[in-house]
Design a protein around this motif. Sequence first.
Motif, PDB file in Angstrom:
ATOM      1  N   ARG B  78       0.843  -1.190   0.000  1.00 24.84           N
ATOM      2  CA  ARG B  78       0.000   0.000   0.000  1.00 24.84           C
ATOM      3  C   ARG B  78       0.881   1.243   0.000  1.00 24.84           C
ATOM      4  O   ARG B  78       1.786   1.357   0.819  1.00 24.84           O
ATOM      5  N   ASN B  80       0.481   5.000   0.719  1.00 21.12           N
ATOM      6  CA  ASN B  80      -0.540   5.811   1.395  1.00 21.12           C
ATOM      7  C   ASN B  80      -0.399   7.294   1.099  1.00 21.12           C
ATOM      8  O   ASN B  80       0.656   7.882   1.320  1.00 21.12           O
ATOM      9  N   LYS B  88      -9.467   5.004  -1.859  1.00 17.13           N
ATOM     10  CA  LYS B  88      -9.136   4.206  -0.682  1.00 17.13           C
ATOM     11  C   LYS B  88      -8.234   4.937   0.310  1.00 17.13           C
ATOM     12  O   LYS B  88      -8.090   4.531   1.440  1.00 17.13           O
ATOM     13  N   TYR B  90      -5.148   4.970  -0.315  1.00 20.27           N
ATOM     14  CA  TYR B  90      -3.862   4.359  -0.665  1.00 20.27           C
ATOM     15  C   TYR B  90      -3.992   3.741  -2.048  1.00 20.27           C
ATOM     16  O   TYR B  90      -5.088   3.433  -2.511  1.00 20.27           O
ATOM     17  N   GLN B  91      -2.855   3.615  -2.701  1.00 19.18           N
ATOM     18  CA  GLN B  91      -2.812   2.973  -4.003  1.00 19.18           C
ATOM     19  C   GLN B  91      -2.183   1.595  -3.794  1.00 19.18           C
ATOM     20  O   GLN B  91      -1.166   1.486  -3.098  1.00 19.18           O
ATOM     21  N   ILE B  92      -2.781   0.560  -4.394  1.00 13.17           N
ATOM     22  CA  ILE B  92      -2.141  -0.754  -4.305  1.00 13.17           C
ATOM     23  C   ILE B  92      -1.086  -0.811  -5.404  1.00 13.17           C
ATOM     24  O   ILE B  92      -1.371  -0.640  -6.597  1.00 13.17           O
ATOM     25  N   GLU B 124       0.608  -2.076 -10.708  1.00 11.03           N
ATOM     26  CA  GLU B 124      -0.141  -1.253  -9.764  1.00 11.03           C
ATOM     27  C   GLU B 124      -1.472  -0.837 -10.371  1.00 11.03           C
ATOM     28  O   GLU B 124      -1.723  -1.050 -11.557  1.00 11.03           O
ATOM     29  N   TYR B 274       4.824   3.012   2.926  1.00 11.75           N
ATOM     30  CA  TYR B 274       4.509   1.726   2.282  1.00 11.75           C
ATOM     31  C   TYR B 274       4.444   0.605   3.313  1.00 11.75           C
ATOM     32  O   TYR B 274       5.259   0.568   4.234  1.00 11.75           O
ATOM     33  N   GLU B 277       0.497  -5.111   1.454  1.00 17.36           N
ATOM     34  CA  GLU B 277      -0.961  -5.094   1.344  1.00 17.36           C
ATOM     35  C   GLU B 277      -1.517  -6.377   1.975  1.00 17.36           C
ATOM     36  O   GLU B 277      -1.322  -7.473   1.432  1.00 17.36           O
TER      37      GLU B 277
END
Lengths: 95, 478
Positions: B78, B80, B88, B90-92, B124, B274, B277
Amino acid sequence: MKITDAQVEYVAQLARLELSPEEKARLRDQLNSILEYMEKLNELNTDEVEPTSHVLPITNVMKEDRVEPSLSREASLANAPNHEDGHIRVPKIIE
Amino acid sequence: MELETVIGLEVHAQLLTRSKIFCTCTTEFGRAPNESACPICLGMPGVLPVLNRTVVEFAMKLGLAVHATVARSCRFARKNYFYPDLPKGYQISQFEQPLCVGGHIDIQPNGGSKRIGLTRIHMEEDAGKLIHGENLGDPNSSYVDLNRAGIPLVEIVSEPDLSSPEEARAYLLKLKSLLQYLEVCDGNMEEGSLRCDANISLRPKGATALGTKTEIKNMNSFRNVQRALEYEIERQRAILSGGGTIHQETRLWDATQGVTLPMRSKEHAHDYRYFPEPDLVPLVVDEAWIVAVRATIPELPDEKRQRFERDYGLPAYDAEVLTTSRPLADYFETAARRYPKPKVVSNWVMGELLGALNRSGKEIGACPIAPENLAELLQLIDAGTISGKIAKTVFEEMFETSASPRAIVAEKGLTQISDSSAVERVVDEVIAANPEQLMQYRAGRTKLLGFFVGQVMKATHGKANPQLVNDLLREKLR
């Protein structure tokens, strides 16, 4: 390691949280007691242990590349505080 | 002090899957805002993302094609940060353990060859799209469309091996061509399916340590990448030559003004915090999977280019141009099978055909002239049915109507006049009508031959066999 007021403010800023001086002091003390508790782990020798990111003994959970209907737009926008012409409307973001 | 430029590129490529990376929403472009969203890509509480298998295979395909090492085990992380296009919070993405490590892309700047190292390729999700108020509705608002949130991306990070804007452009074009050959990304920079950020710094020539870099964003065309880097080099050079220092910062390219400007909104340094996840289990790749994906890789631009030079005897430049895209290479090969003089086919494809496509804004895939018809046109020239000059007229007509060259020649009466008595008659008429030029010619102004040829061609509407006209004129003017 001790969490300082400045660190609490920094983390709050990253999380976009506005804290009163009392909240800051309380959170600083709580964070410190959590970290103290974690310090106990340092008593163990973990040189040979791989850091755990997942507790389940499972790998490779995947889906096939297949499309299914999305949520209706009405439903998607229902939680938005404000929307217009199908877009979620937010305060102006300057880039 | 002489300075040298150091550039590394971070490229984001949208993968051509049908569904998003962690949910079943469609990736189809151009749907009404927020129509392709679901609880997963909207970041509703309690949902679980599930990885799209095709995303992994496309990313692996690219990794194998650029000679990267595919990790046997990798994870998602993640990233953030808060921004309205990221529902969300955060980006995965992937951080410590990307899918692919290392590898390289060879570029051919100025006819030479240079190997550009790759650091990593990771998977991503994309964020949503923000439209600012001045472009839609209230100028004091921004508008969010989350159709793009969750579209699969690969990020391809190069080593700081590029030493000029031209090399950066050549690298990008090569990467685009690779992505298109592999059919994993459409490579369209203008529409945002290929995006490029650049890290750039200068250092004294020959130094090994890197200078302080800036990161340039918002360059949405190949040309803009080159322009932005050229500008930034001069900006940094001016500061350094004046004894100043470069601030490490992110700058945006403004294509209208032709300058890079510091980003205003990011006063705080990014701290993405980070962490692995927890919603996605680790990904394990075994040899069998790698072998299966490797088997889907077609002949790539470099191999094709070498084969075109070797098997068709084409010059390096021709082979390079013809293999930039798979459809163009296929077009050439189809035409060259039917008309086996490869260099002639190459000249027509690179000259007339690419020129016409360019002028009409068409892609080779939508070319109105079938490769078989181009081959037929060249056969008509060889057979003497039409002259090379008339062929260009026929070509234009073919491009307009998609008709076959034979049909056009028949319909428009363009068949070349090779009957020498017919041409001789016209030649005699032209000579008789221009006594003054005839005198001058005989007095030594032999350059006037061109004038007579022109007159004969005019009288025959360009249909006279040019070789025959030349021969007859030379003989009769003597």
